[in-house]
Design an enzyme around this catalytic site. Structure first.
Site, PDB file in Angstrom:
ATOM      1  N   ARG A 115       0.860  -1.178   0.000  1.00  0.00           N
ATOM      2  CA  ARG A 115       0.000   0.000   0.000  1.00  0.00           C
ATOM      3  C   ARG A 115       0.897   1.229   0.000  1.00  0.00           C
ATOM      4  O   ARG A 115       1.668   1.438   0.925  1.00  0.00           O
ATOM      5  CB  ARG A 115      -0.849  -0.037   1.277  1.00  0.00           C
ATOM      6  CG  ARG A 115      -1.909   0.999   1.363  1.00  0.00           C
ATOM      7  CD  ARG A 115      -3.052   0.575   2.271  1.00  0.00           C
ATOM      8  NE  ARG A 115      -2.658   0.418   3.670  1.00  0.00           N
ATOM      9  CZ  ARG A 115      -3.549   0.201   4.652  1.00  0.00           C
ATOM     10  NH1 ARG A 115      -4.830   0.089   4.385  1.00  0.00           N
ATOM     11  NH2 ARG A 115      -3.146   0.060   5.886  1.00  0.00           N
ATOM     12  N   SER A 171     -12.440  -4.584   0.139  1.00  0.00           N
ATOM     13  CA  SER A 171     -12.766  -4.183   1.512  1.00  0.00           C
ATOM     14  C   SER A 171     -14.270  -4.059   1.646  1.00  0.00           C
ATOM     15  O   SER A 171     -14.921  -3.447   0.793  1.00  0.00           O
ATOM     16  CB  SER A 171     -12.173  -2.810   1.838  1.00  0.00           C
ATOM     17  OG  SER A 171     -10.787  -2.829   1.713  1.00  0.00           O
ATOM     18  N   LYS A 208      -6.192   4.300  10.381  1.00  0.00           N
ATOM     19  CA  LYS A 208      -7.342   4.852   9.644  1.00  0.00           C
ATOM     20  C   LYS A 208      -8.321   5.407  10.659  1.00  0.00           C
ATOM     21  O   LYS A 208      -9.184   4.684  11.168  1.00  0.00           O
ATOM     22  CB  LYS A 208      -8.030   3.754   8.828  1.00  0.00           C
ATOM     23  CG  LYS A 208      -7.390   3.492   7.490  1.00  0.00           C
ATOM     24  CD  LYS A 208      -8.395   2.845   6.530  1.00  0.00           C
ATOM     25  CE  LYS A 208      -7.893   2.872   5.101  1.00  0.00           C
ATOM     26  NZ  LYS A 208      -8.852   2.261   4.164  1.00  0.00           N
TER      27      LYS A 208
END
Lengths: 209, 209
Positions: B42, B111, B140
């Site tokens: 990522r 997701s 997050k």
């Protein structure tokens, strides 16, 4: 649309921050009506989903007018909307990799700031080059500029179409007369104009002259 | 690597900002040695070229250990490095579009934060789901959380492997016993650990127990 029949005369790079209209769709449609012959969709600072949704909407417009749509940087977005091609700069995916992913039928454009980048891009399979920045601009304040001498060198070294970019407007376009270039890439000169259609028309006419 | 034979036990999402090692390569290699069974790369805030170069280097490592490499969001980067798959969130390219671009042999992970997203993802061709955030995390901070009840509902509604994500660490992993999930997706619990290898080993062992 056959990629060797593309008319590069007036190549618009979009920029949401600069546009004089409320929506990008409106700006693009007006630009095409005025005479823009290629649209490059450039989106930074948005999610992949937003880029994809925008590209789908813009593609509907460009298809309606039979104008090629080129996606900046994101090969996956180009594939996702079946755009006509992709444009990569020197800090995007390497052109040869782009070509291998996107196949032979799609347009691959590459930004070049000097002769060696230009030659390499063509070796890597570029269909056209965006050469610049020709002048310092507010759009890209960190851009390296290309001299007229360098542009001449690039023009004589490569066979693919060349569009010049960076500070191209109605005042500067006359400087490119006789340089053998194939088109003008514009951002603010068209998209930020009060009358986008008129600005595009004037620039396309001046270039063809 | 056949995609129906993937071991999802300990699924590491990389995060440059959190890693305890100097290089991402070192972090990934240690995580795999410890027992991470899937690596998701990522990268945000970098150019496409940087993402591509990083992905190539990380892929060399994952191939050496025969661990699948999944690229977050960018299907073009996954294609460019011939990664094992791609993972998309709800604001990335739609899963069905990803599947159409990347082909049937590659892994597509999605997701899901609720039952309807989970069902849709499977309809769209997801090979596995990342369900979460299970807990609020520093990684997050805006993530919606999924309750254990919702996780149960998703588990009984879909047949594909499920990894849970968001606040999964050695303290929370016991909560997932008997939930029928296929693995733990971790970020900081492994990558920010002083001893990455040990952290991975402990979590993989605890999950298998």
């Amino acid at each position: 649309m056959k990629k060797n029949e593309i008319d590069y005369t007036l190549y618009l790079c979009t920029d949401r921050e600069l546009m004089s209209t409320e929506t990008l769709e409106e700006a693009v449609e007006r630009a095409i009506k005025g005479g823009c012959t290629v649209i490059q969709l450039r989106e930074k600072n948005c999610t992949s989903q937003e880029f994809y949704e925008t590209a789908k909407r813009i593609h509907e417009i460009t298809k309606r007018f039979n104008v090629p749509l080129i996606i900046n940087d994101r090969v996956d977005i180009a594939l996702a909307v079946d755009a006509d091609g992709v444009h990569v700069g020197q800090s995007d995916l390497p052109a040869a990799v782009v070509r291998s992913i996107i196949g032979g039928d799609k347009i691959v454009g590459v930004s070049a700031t000097n002769l060696s980048e230009a030659k390499q891009a063509v070796l890597d399979g570029a269909d056209y080059l965006g050469v610049g920045a020709m002048y310092q601009t507010d759009t890209k304040t960190d851009a390296q500029t290309v001299t007229m001498e360098e542009l001449k060198g690039i023009r004589s070294a490569v066979d693919v179409p060349i569009v010049v970019i960076g500070g191209i407007n109605q005042k500067t376009l006359d400087n490119f007369k006789g340089m053998g270039i194939d088109g003008l890439a514009v951002v603010s000169a068209v998209i930020a104009a009060d009358n986008i259609e008129q600005a595009a028309q004037d620039m396309a006419a001046a270039f063809r002259e």
